[in-house]
Scaffold this active site. Structure first.
Site, PDB file in Angstrom:
ATOM      1  N   LYS A   1       0.874  -1.268  -0.116  1.00  0.00           N
ATOM      2  CA  LYS A   1      -0.231  -0.043   0.025  1.00  0.00           C
ATOM      3  C   LYS A   1       0.754   1.222  -0.063  1.00  0.00           C
ATOM      4  O   LYS A   1       1.905   1.145   0.408  1.00  0.00           O
ATOM      5  CB  LYS A   1      -0.709   0.082   1.293  1.00  0.00           C
ATOM      6  CG  LYS A   1      -2.050  -1.008   1.395  1.00  0.00           C
ATOM      7  CD  LYS A   1      -2.624  -0.701   2.612  1.00  0.00           C
ATOM      8  CE  LYS A   1      -3.779  -1.660   2.661  1.00  0.00           C
ATOM      9  NZ  LYS A   1      -5.081  -1.549   1.782  1.00  0.00           N
TER      10      LYS A   1
ATOM     11  N   ARG B   1     -10.102 -11.555   1.682  1.00  0.00           N
ATOM     12  CA  ARG B   1     -11.031 -12.423   1.438  1.00  0.00           C
ATOM     13  C   ARG B   1     -10.261 -13.889   1.482  1.00  0.00           C
ATOM     14  O   ARG B   1     -10.978 -14.609   1.442  1.00  0.00           O
ATOM     15  CB  ARG B   1     -11.572 -12.055  -0.077  1.00  0.00           C
ATOM     16  CG  ARG B   1     -10.224 -11.845  -1.203  1.00  0.00           C
ATOM     17  CD  ARG B   1     -10.927 -11.083  -2.124  1.00  0.00           C
ATOM     18  NE  ARG B   1     -10.833  -9.729  -1.997  1.00  0.00           N
ATOM     19  CZ  ARG B   1     -11.004  -8.877  -3.067  1.00  0.00           C
ATOM     20  NH1 ARG B   1     -11.421  -9.009  -4.256  1.00  0.00           N
ATOM     21  NH2 ARG B   1     -10.951  -7.568  -2.702  1.00  0.00           N
TER      22      ARG B   1
HETATM   23  N1  BES Z   1      -8.000  -3.524   4.362  1.00  0.00           N
HETATM   24  C1  BES Z   1      -8.253  -3.343   3.253  1.00  0.00           C
HETATM   25  C2  BES Z   1      -9.461  -2.629   2.902  1.00  0.00           C
HETATM   26  C3  BES Z   1      -9.705  -1.308   3.709  1.00  0.00           C
HETATM   27  C4  BES Z   1      -9.559  -0.058   2.793  1.00  0.00           C
HETATM   28  C5  BES Z   1     -10.320  -1.234   4.825  1.00  0.00           C
HETATM   29  C6  BES Z   1      -9.696   1.215   3.461  1.00  0.00           C
HETATM   30  C7  BES Z   1     -10.491  -0.078   5.472  1.00  0.00           C
HETATM   31  C8  BES Z   1     -10.389   1.100   5.038  1.00  0.00           C
HETATM   32  C9  BES Z   1      -8.397  -4.485   2.240  1.00  0.00           C
HETATM   33  O1  BES Z   1      -7.503  -5.777   2.419  1.00  0.00           O
HETATM   34  C10 BES Z   1      -7.851  -4.122   0.948  1.00  0.00           C
HETATM   35  O2  BES Z   1      -6.411  -3.525   0.985  1.00  0.00           O
HETATM   36  N2  BES Z   1      -8.610  -3.970  -0.108  1.00  0.00           N
HETATM   37  C11 BES Z   1      -8.180  -3.461  -1.337  1.00  0.00           C
HETATM   38  C12 BES Z   1      -8.632  -4.508  -2.443  1.00  0.00           C
HETATM   39  C13 BES Z   1      -8.051  -4.350  -3.709  1.00  0.00           C
HETATM   40  C14 BES Z   1      -6.445  -4.740  -3.825  1.00  0.00           C
HETATM   41  C15 BES Z   1      -8.799  -5.454  -4.747  1.00  0.00           C
HETATM   42  C16 BES Z   1      -8.607  -2.358  -1.740  1.00  0.00           C
HETATM   43  O3  BES Z   1      -9.691  -1.794  -1.090  1.00  0.00           O
HETATM   44  O4  BES Z   1      -8.174  -1.328  -2.237  1.00  0.00           O
HETATM   45 MN    MN Z   2      -5.372  -5.352   1.987  1.00  0.00          MN
END
Ligand code: BES
Ligand code: MN
Ligand code: ZN
Length: 503
Positions: A283, A357
């Site tokens: 990230k 997931r």
């Molecule tokens: N934990 C994150 C989602 C999240 C985003 C939680 C903002 C709280 C606030 C999750 O694991 C994630 O990183 N999701 C990605 C998925 C993507 C890679 C398909 C996302 O939402 O960007």
């Molecule tokens: Mn994630």
């Protein structure tokens, strides 16, 4: 906070702060007429104590608006706080919950450590639901996240008294009050877990905290780690765990009351990512610190089990929390990897940041193996859900209308807001893999939905609900009734959903 319930005339209660509620009542049909706030009480002494304040025009009884009176005439308490519930025609117990929280948060910085709340009366405020909402709101309002400030002054309310009006059914008030204490404390327990930073809340620590809670609550709790993941062939859960020096924790909590029917068995599955760096698909660093709350879904399930142990619904409940840390390292899983999940499905990894997931896939399969006939999962799963619904509503998905209906019923009690999003077969195209069965991401569009579609493959035929709480688990701003930080949203609704199955 110590709480007590008394059936007592509010005007005669000794207290540092007596809290009463008012609503904005339009008395005339003329829309330009001045709205006049009314006190939601039948006590003559209270009505006369607030009369001039309410007719002054200074206070409109808008939602969470407050007015403080010192040494109110004819009232024993040293201060009287009037809290607004907004328009009288629209005011519900959910406004009482917020207003009670507002009163507590008004008191905290003013060195008031004791307060009494006089429950409102009126057709919109049934005894049970009103007592429950008031005490829930007060407990939730009392929470502050400043655990590690070395100059921290504990401003917690020490004593709260709920004053029940004479007209109400005291049995109903008592029952509602008792439930409210359990729910409010359990929601705060979840918030305490979510508030902890990643270095102090590792998967192992989450397992320990769950086990401690279970010991106190009288629940069965098992905490497993790496070996068990291998034994159970939880390839998807392990894939996420394998990049971290912190071992994973598979937390299994069982509530099996005597006399409960063999079915249904409710399976509560939680995402417990104690820190989400994104892994190899790392990230951006801006805001990454927030990802300590990526275990909020799991913490919600642990908090829900705490409440369930006290409320004792007549239904079996098993909770499975999959806790891991998502890290980039030489041992981390990578984009392109093909991972065999516990169910046997081959997952092609597109993005290691879609890790929630992965752990939930095996959690859902495991809960089914343990006998769950109905599944619910909670997860801070997608940023896309936040884009779609913002921070007011959380996302809900279901493969079964009846199960969803149970949750809708639960929402009328909990007062939380969830908005259903679709799960049509067409969306599955987006996650079809060429090398395996399924990809762990589905491209740019409908990200919350394709994530849910992925989970649906692992719920299989079992009736299932998925709660995407990414946008609501953490409050970016404080509100008059709740601190900034972990919200504990979903705990109350999950518990209520469970109770709809109690025979
Ligand atoms: N934990 C994150 C989602 C999240 C985003 C939680 C903002 C709280 C606030 C999750 O694991 C994630 O990183 N999701 C990605 C998925 C993507 C890679 C398909 C996302 O939402 O960007
Ligand atoms: Mn994630
Ligand atoms: Zn995540």
């Amino acid at each position: 906070m110590k709480t007590q319930l008394l059936q007592h005339e509010a005007a005669k209660a000794t207290s540092e702060l007596l809290v009463v509620f008012a609503a904005d009542q339009q008395t005339s049909k003329d829309p330009n007429a001045k709205a006049e706030p009314v006190l939601l009480s039948e006590e003559a002494a209270l009505l006369s104590a607030v009369k001039s304040a309410l007719s002054s025009g200074e206070f409109k009884a808008a939602g969470s608006e407050t007015l403080l009176l010192h040494a109110p005439a004819g009232v024993k308490a040293s201060r009287l706080l009037i809290v607004g519930l907004g328009k009288k025609a629209k005011a519900t117990v959910h406004d009482v919950r917020k207003a009670a929280g507002t009163a507590v948060r008004f008191a905290k910085p003013r060195s008031i450590r004791e307060l009494a709340i006089a429950l409102p009366t009126g057709d919109s405020f049934p005894a049970h639901a009103t007592a429950r909402a008031a005490v829930e709101g007060a407990l939730v309002g009392d929470f502050d996240p400043d655990t590690y400030r070395s100059d921290r002054k504990d401003q917690s309310i020490q004593d709260l008294t709920i004053l029940s009006p004479a007209g109400a059914s005291q049995a109903e008030v008592k029952a509602g009050y008792t439930e409210g204490v359990i729910l409010g404390e359990s929601q705060n327990f979840t918030r305490t877990l979510v508030n902890e930073p990643g270095n102090r809340m590792t998967p192992t620590v989450l397992g320990q905290r769950a086990a401690e809670m279970c010991k106190e609550a009288g629940l069965k709790c098992e905490v497993f780690s790496t070996e068990k993941l291998h034994e159970e062939k939880m390839g998807a859960f392990w894939a996420v765990s394998q990049g971290s020096a912190e071992p994973p924790a598979l937390i299994v909590i069982t509530y099996e009351p005597e006399g409960a029917p063999a079915e249904p068995v409710l399976g509560l599955v939680g995402k417990g990512i104690t820190f989400d760096t994104g892994g190899i698909s790392i990230k951006p660093s801006d805001g990454m610190e927030k990802m300590k709350y990526d275990m909020a879904g799991g913490a919600s399930m642990i908090g829900a089990m705490r409440a369930i142990a006290s409320l004792k619904p007549k239904v079996k409940v098993i909770s499975v929390v999959c806790a891991a840390e998502n890290m980039p390292s030489g041992t981390a899983y990578k984009p392109g990897d093909v991972i065999i999940a516990k169910s046997g499905k081959a997952i092609e990894i597109i993005n290691t940041d879609a890790e929630g997931r992965m752990v939930l896939a095996d959690g859902l399969t495991y809960a089914r193996q343990l006998g769950a006939t109905h599944l619910i999962d909670a997860a801070t799963l997608t940023g896309a859900c936040v884009v779609a619904l913002g921070t007011t509503n959380a996302g809900i998905f279901s493969n079964d209308d009846d199960t969803f209906q149970h949750f809708s019923t639960a929402l009328t009690t909990s007062g939380e807001r969830f908005w259903r999003l679709p799960l049509e077969d067409e969306y599955k195209e987006q996650i079809r893999s060429h090398i395996g069965d399924i990809m762990n991401t589905g491209g740019r569009w409908g990200g919350a939905i394709t994530a849910a579609m992925f989970l649906k493959e692992f719920a299989e035929e079992t009736p299932w609900i998925h709660l995407d709480i990414a946008g609501v688990a953490w409050m970016e701003e404080q509100k008059p009734w709740i601190a900034k930080g972990p919200s504990g949203t979903a705990v109350r609704s999950i518990v209520e959903w469970v109770r709809t199955y109690s025979k």
